[in-house]
Design a protein around this motif. Structure first.
Motif, PDB file in Angstrom:
ATOM      1  N   PHE A 227     -67.525 -21.133  20.264  1.00  0.00           N
ATOM      2  CA  PHE A 227     -68.245 -21.709  19.122  1.00  0.00           C
ATOM      3  C   PHE A 227     -69.635 -22.173  19.536  1.00  0.00           C
ATOM      4  CE2 PHE A 227     -69.427 -25.638  16.878  1.00  0.00           C
ATOM      5  CZ  PHE A 227     -69.593 -25.128  15.602  1.00  0.00           C
ATOM      6  N   PHE A 228     -69.723 -22.947  20.631  1.00  0.00           N
ATOM      7  CA  PHE A 228     -71.030 -23.437  21.074  1.00  0.00           C
ATOM      8  C   PHE A 228     -71.923 -22.288  21.550  1.00  0.00           C
ATOM      9  CE2 PHE A 228     -68.660 -27.492  21.599  1.00  0.00           C
ATOM     10  CZ  PHE A 228     -69.450 -28.275  20.781  1.00  0.00           C
ATOM     11  N   ASN A 229     -71.308 -21.256  22.083  1.00  0.00           N
ATOM     12  CA  ASN A 229     -72.090 -20.098  22.496  1.00  0.00           C
ATOM     13  C   ASN A 229     -72.713 -19.405  21.283  1.00  0.00           C
ATOM     14  OD1 ASN A 229     -73.094 -18.126  24.318  1.00  0.00           O
ATOM     15  ND2 ASN A 229     -71.377 -16.787  23.816  1.00  0.00           N
ATOM     16  N   HIS A 230     -71.916 -19.273  20.188  1.00  0.00           N
ATOM     17  CA  HIS A 230     -72.455 -18.679  18.962  1.00  0.00           C
ATOM     18  C   HIS A 230     -73.563 -19.550  18.374  1.00  0.00           C
ATOM     19  CE1 HIS A 230     -69.732 -15.393  18.939  1.00  0.00           C
ATOM     20  NE2 HIS A 230     -68.638 -16.116  18.701  1.00  0.00           N
ATOM     21  N   VAL A 231     -73.368 -20.883  18.386  1.00  0.00           N
ATOM     22  CA  VAL A 231     -74.397 -21.789  17.863  1.00  0.00           C
ATOM     23  C   VAL A 231     -75.687 -21.643  18.662  1.00  0.00           C
ATOM     24  CG1 VAL A 231     -75.035 -24.216  17.571  1.00  0.00           C
ATOM     25  CG2 VAL A 231     -72.739 -23.424  16.924  1.00  0.00           C
ATOM     26  N   TYR A 232     -75.543 -21.573  19.987  1.00  0.00           N
ATOM     27  CA  TYR A 232     -76.723 -21.421  20.842  1.00  0.00           C
ATOM     28  C   TYR A 232     -77.451 -20.107  20.563  1.00  0.00           C
ATOM     29  CZ  TYR A 232     -79.471 -20.543  25.038  1.00  0.00           C
ATOM     30  OH  TYR A 232     -80.484 -20.231  25.892  1.00  0.00           O
ATOM     31  N   GLN A 233     -76.682 -19.028  20.376  1.00  0.00           N
ATOM     32  CA  GLN A 233     -77.305 -17.734  20.086  1.00  0.00           C
ATOM     33  C   GLN A 233     -78.026 -17.759  18.742  1.00  0.00           C
ATOM     34  OE1 GLN A 233     -74.228 -14.801  20.399  1.00  0.00           O
ATOM     35  NE2 GLN A 233     -74.133 -14.898  22.640  1.00  0.00           N
ATOM     36  N   GLU A 234     -77.407 -18.405  17.738  1.00  0.00           N
ATOM     37  CA  GLU A 234     -78.057 -18.497  16.422  1.00  0.00           C
ATOM     38  C   GLU A 234     -79.356 -19.283  16.510  1.00  0.00           C
ATOM     39  OE1 GLU A 234     -77.459 -17.268  13.442  1.00  0.00           O
ATOM     40  OE2 GLU A 234     -75.700 -16.115  14.055  1.00  0.00           O
ATOM     41  N   LEU A 235     -79.287 -20.424  17.215  1.00  0.00           N
ATOM     42  CA  LEU A 235     -80.497 -21.244  17.340  1.00  0.00           C
ATOM     43  C   LEU A 235     -81.590 -20.526  18.116  1.00  0.00           C
ATOM     44  CD1 LEU A 235     -78.923 -24.764  18.041  1.00  0.00           C
ATOM     45  CD2 LEU A 235     -79.964 -23.935  15.912  1.00  0.00           C
TER      46      LEU A 235
END
Length: 240
Positions: A227-235
């Motif tokens: 989840f945090f990896n996806h958030v980081y990629q989106e940001l």
């Protein structure tokens, strides 16, 4: 086979003589007992001979030590690695597992056993401490230290039709260890046999719960990391 057929009678006579001599020696020792102090390491062999008396004295008379118990676990791990890496090709066609896997196969079940029995016996008025449980568990793996190297050496000379000998030795080693673990729980905590069986069953349930919680925690951590990896990629894509 020809050698055995030719010398079978002589060998049988020698075996009978040895058995008779050992019987007479055992009878003599019973009639003339001699108190002698065994070293903590040698005491492991006494436990193999008299498990219930041995584990009782192990705790009450301080015949063993935690260091010796941990040393026996280390030797059992070496014996397991030796079996995995050097068993004959017929019984080990893959050529051996990774050494870390061999270590985990021994240490993880023993660690779970020690932790679960300590938790259960603490709630069920057991007399043994964590130190006593570790010591008794260490002395219980002595059959692996003795029998696994023997099975490994024999696997280098046995053929496939004689594989039952190899399997029998390995099976006896683990069954013997399981029996010693049961005897260790009974004598360390001064339980009756019925209560010992109940404690062991509950300890196994606790082990299963620990494994389930570990798997569940691992899955949750992986999902959080994803989840945090996806958030980081989106940001990182949205922020110039």
């Amino acid at each position: 086979q020809d050698f055995i057929a030719e010398h079978f009678s002589t060998g049988a006579i020698l075996v009978l003589i040895v058995i008779a001599a050992m019987t007479m020696l055992s009878y003599y020792k019973k009639k003339h007992p001699k108190e002698k102090k065994r070293s903590p390491f040698r005491y492991a062999f006494y436990i193999l001979e008299r498990p219930f008396d041995g584990f009782w004295d192990l705790k009450r008379e301080k015949r063993g030590t935690v260091k010796t118990g941990l040393l026996l676990i280390l030797l059992a791990g070496i014996a397991l690695i030796f079996q995995s890496q050097y068993s004959g090709f017929i019984f080990n066609p893959s050529g051996g597992r990774n050494i870390l896997i061999d270590v985990a196969i021994l240490l993880i079940p023993l660690t779970l056993w020690v932790c679960s029995t300590w938790c259960v016996t603490s709630l069920m008025y057991g007399e043994g401490s964590m130190k006593d449980i570790i010591t008794a568990t260490g002395y219980s793996v002595t059959p692996l230290v003795i029998l696994l190297p023997i099975a490994t050496v024999l696997s280098r000379v046995l053929i496939q039709t004689e594989g039952q000998v190899y399997s029998l030795i390995v099976t006896v080693a683990y069954i013997w260890m399981a029996f010693l673990l049961i005897a260790g729980v009974r004598q360390t905590h001064d339980y009756t046999m019925g209560k010992t069986v109940g404690v062991i069953v509950i300890s196994i349930v606790v082990i299963l719960i620990i494994i389930f919680l570990f798997i569940l925690s691992t899955a949750l951590i992986q999902q959080m990391v994803a989840f945090f990896n996806h958030v980081y990629q989106e940001l990182s894509l949205r922020i110039p």
